[in-house]
Scaffold this active site. Sequence first.
Site, PDB file in Angstrom:
ATOM      1  N   GLY A  87       0.811  -1.211   0.000  1.00 27.17           N
ATOM      2  CA  GLY A  87       0.000   0.000   0.000  1.00 27.17           C
ATOM      3  C   GLY A  87       0.840   1.253   0.000  1.00 27.17           C
ATOM      4  N   CYS A  88       0.218   2.348  -0.457  1.00 26.69           N
ATOM      5  CA  CYS A  88       0.863   3.659  -0.423  1.00 26.69           C
ATOM      6  C   CYS A  88      -0.189   4.687  -0.012  1.00 26.69           C
ATOM      7  CB  CYS A  88       1.508   3.991  -1.766  1.00 26.69           C
ATOM      8  SG  CYS A  88       0.341   4.177  -3.124  1.00 26.69           S
ATOM      9  N   GLN A  89      -0.068   5.914  -0.465  1.00 30.14           N
ATOM     10  CA  GLN A  89      -1.016   6.958  -0.083  1.00 30.14           C
ATOM     11  C   GLN A  89      -2.343   6.812  -0.825  1.00 30.14           C
ATOM     12  OE1 GLN A  89      -0.327   8.839   2.398  1.00 30.14           O
ATOM     13  NE2 GLN A  89      -1.726  10.560   2.330  1.00 30.14           N
ATOM     14  N   TYR A 116      -3.712   4.407   1.662  1.00 30.56           N
ATOM     15  CA  TYR A 116      -3.944   4.922   3.010  1.00 30.56           C
ATOM     16  C   TYR A 116      -5.140   5.879   3.049  1.00 30.56           C
ATOM     17  CZ  TYR A 116      -3.033   7.280   7.459  1.00 30.56           C
ATOM     18  OH  TYR A 116      -3.148   7.815   8.720  1.00 30.56           O
TER      19      TYR A 116
END
EC number: 2.8.1.1
Length: 136
Positions: A87-89, A116
């Site tokens: 996952g990332c932003q 996120y």
Amino acid sequence: MSQSISSSTKAEEVVSVDVSQAKTLLQSGHQYLDVRTQDEFRRGHCEAAKIVNIPYMLNTPQGRVKNQEFLEQVSSLLNPADDILVGCQSGARSLKATTELVAAGYKKVRNVGGGYLAWVDHSFPINTEEEEPSAN
């Protein structure tokens, strides 16, 4: 135009899950690989029993550049046979990172669509490290 074998992994080969599915998978023991910068990670990240922060992109004076040691850093902590959520932003960096991991032989890696921001939008539990002391 021809495509080289090394770049033959396509986004279609990458499995993406939404944050609700990701939360369930994390509760069942999947590891979470957060590919955001260390500053983003410290400001807040999803609550997971097994979470690792290895940035896919690094901030430099010239702007963001790809972390050339990303695969090496991942392989030092995670096994290609592990169940991993990436996952990332927002889901863009994690999709690139997941694509690279699949090409490197990681078989059970999934991208977290929405990242996120979607996790927060669903009011799922988060952890922050900004104000926490480093020792008791």
